[in-house]
Design a protein around this motif. Sequence first.
Motif, PDB file in Angstrom:
ATOM      1  N   TRP A  38       0.876  -1.170   0.000  1.00  0.00           N
ATOM      2  CA  TRP A  38       0.000   0.000   0.000  1.00  0.00           C
ATOM      3  C   TRP A  38       0.911   1.216   0.000  1.00  0.00           C
ATOM      4  N   LYS A  39       0.717   2.109  -0.946  1.00  0.00           N
ATOM      5  CA  LYS A  39       1.527   3.327  -1.010  1.00  0.00           C
ATOM      6  C   LYS A  39       0.599   4.525  -1.061  1.00  0.00           C
ATOM      7  N   CYS A  40       0.975   5.578  -0.369  1.00  0.00           N
ATOM      8  CA  CYS A  40       0.141   6.779  -0.360  1.00  0.00           C
ATOM      9  C   CYS A  40       1.009   8.019  -0.179  1.00  0.00           C
ATOM     10  N   ASP A  41       0.478   9.149  -0.615  1.00  0.00           N
ATOM     11  CA  ASP A  41       1.108  10.437  -0.345  1.00  0.00           C
ATOM     12  C   ASP A  41       1.317  10.544   1.168  1.00  0.00           C
ATOM     13  N   SER A  42       2.517  10.914   1.576  1.00  0.00           N
ATOM     14  CA  SER A  42       2.804  10.982   3.011  1.00  0.00           C
ATOM     15  C   SER A  42       1.939  12.013   3.732  1.00  0.00           C
ATOM     16  N   LEU A  43       1.320  12.929   2.980  1.00  0.00           N
ATOM     17  CA  LEU A  43       0.424  13.915   3.576  1.00  0.00           C
ATOM     18  C   LEU A  43      -1.019  13.411   3.669  1.00  0.00           C
ATOM     19  N   ASN A  44      -1.276  12.250   3.106  1.00  0.00           N
ATOM     20  CA  ASN A  44      -2.634  11.696   3.102  1.00  0.00           C
ATOM     21  C   ASN A  44      -2.833  10.829   4.348  1.00  0.00           C
ATOM     22  N   GLY A  45      -3.053  11.509   5.472  1.00  0.00           N
ATOM     23  CA  GLY A  45      -3.210  10.801   6.744  1.00  0.00           C
ATOM     24  C   GLY A  45      -4.324   9.773   6.750  1.00  0.00           C
ATOM     25  N   PRO A  46      -5.508  10.077   6.208  1.00  0.00           N
ATOM     26  CA  PRO A  46      -6.580   9.079   6.220  1.00  0.00           C
ATOM     27  C   PRO A  46      -6.215   7.787   5.484  1.00  0.00           C
ATOM     28  N   SER A  47      -5.467   7.904   4.374  1.00  0.00           N
ATOM     29  CA  SER A  47      -5.078   6.700   3.647  1.00  0.00           C
ATOM     30  C   SER A  47      -4.125   5.842   4.473  1.00  0.00           C
ATOM     31  N   ARG A  48      -3.134   6.471   5.086  1.00  0.00           N
ATOM     32  CA  ARG A  48      -2.200   5.687   5.903  1.00  0.00           C
ATOM     33  C   ARG A  48      -2.925   5.078   7.100  1.00  0.00           C
ATOM     34  N   HIS A  49      -3.829   5.827   7.721  1.00  0.00           N
ATOM     35  CA  HIS A  49      -4.577   5.290   8.855  1.00  0.00           C
ATOM     36  C   HIS A  49      -5.409   4.088   8.423  1.00  0.00           C
ATOM     37  N   ALA A  50      -6.059   4.183   7.263  1.00  0.00           N
ATOM     38  CA  ALA A  50      -6.870   3.069   6.777  1.00  0.00           C
ATOM     39  C   ALA A  50      -6.012   1.831   6.557  1.00  0.00           C
ATOM     40  N   ALA A  51      -4.821   2.027   5.985  1.00  0.00           N
ATOM     41  CA  ALA A  51      -3.934   0.894   5.740  1.00  0.00           C
ATOM     42  C   ALA A  51      -3.493   0.238   7.050  1.00  0.00           C
ATOM     43  N   GLU A  52      -3.085   1.048   8.010  1.00  0.00           N
ATOM     44  CA  GLU A  52      -2.611   0.495   9.278  1.00  0.00           C
ATOM     45  C   GLU A  52      -3.741  -0.185  10.035  1.00  0.00           C
ATOM     46  N   ARG A  53      -4.938   0.350   9.922  1.00  0.00           N
ATOM     47  CA  ARG A  53      -6.090  -0.301  10.555  1.00  0.00           C
ATOM     48  C   ARG A  53      -6.301  -1.715   9.997  1.00  0.00           C
ATOM     49  N   LEU A  54      -6.090  -1.884   8.698  1.00  0.00           N
ATOM     50  CA  LEU A  54      -6.270  -3.190   8.070  1.00  0.00           C
ATOM     51  C   LEU A  54      -5.149  -4.163   8.408  1.00  0.00           C
ATOM     52  N   GLY A  55      -4.030  -3.660   8.923  1.00  0.00           N
ATOM     53  CA  GLY A  55      -2.906  -4.513   9.273  1.00  0.00           C
ATOM     54  C   GLY A  55      -1.662  -4.278   8.465  1.00  0.00           C
TER      55      GLY A  55
END
Length: 238
Positions: free
Chosen positions: A154-171
Amino acid sequence: MPVNEYGQQIGQALPGWTPRPRPTRETLEGQYCRLEPLAADRHAAGLFAAYQPAGGALWTYLGIGPFADEAEYARYVRSVEHSADPLFFAVIDRVDDTPVGTLSLQRQDSESGVIEIGWVAFSPRMQHTRLSTEAHALLLALVFDRLGYRRCEWKCDSLNGPSRHAAERLGFVYEGTFRSAHVYKQRSRDTDWLAITDADWPGCRSALEAWLSPDNFDTEGHQRSTLAEYRGRSRHQE
C-alpha cells in the motif's frame, strides 16, 4: 540466517517457489459488498453520482480528477476498464446493487509474488463502513489465499493521513517514506510505503473475519470490538 559457501548471509531459501498467477477479471462476493470488474456501461453513472457529495476533495491525492461531469468520468472509466495492470474493480453495495467505489490490484510482480492495492476511490457512502473494510478484505484474500502472493503493498502520499490510517487499521505495516518519489498534478510527493506479508496475513485474516461478522455489531450497527482489538487477540493466540 542462512550462510552461503563464501560465509555470506543470504535470504531464506524458498524451495519449490514458482511465479504466482496474475489476478483476472472476476467477481468477488462478500457479505456486504461485491467486487465487479470495472465497466463504464455498468458502473460509471452510478459511481459519478456516488462521488458527488465528496466534491473535489476526493481526488486531491489521486493522479486523476476532479471530473467536470459524468461524461468526462465515463471516458476515464472506458480508458482503464480493460487494463490488466492496474486491474480495476467497482465496489457494489449489496443492499441495493449500487456502485459506491473503486480500487485496483496493480504493480503485479508475479515473479516475486508482490502486488499492490491502489487507486482507491471510495464514496462518502462507503467511508468508515463495513463495505470499505470488506472490499479490502476480499482483495487480500484473493491475493494471499487464492493466488499465493508473498506480499501486498500500500503506497500513499505521506500527507494523506486518512489513507495511511486506513492501511494500518487493516494490518499494513509502515516500512518507510520515499522522499520526492513522484510528481503528480504539478506537485512533489513523498510516498509512504506499507505492506502485509504472507507471514502477517493469517493474523490479519482472522481479525478481519471476526470484525466483519454480524455478531460484532449491535442492532444499531455499532461495532462491539475494533479491528485493532481483534488483531491484538490474534497475536496473543499465536
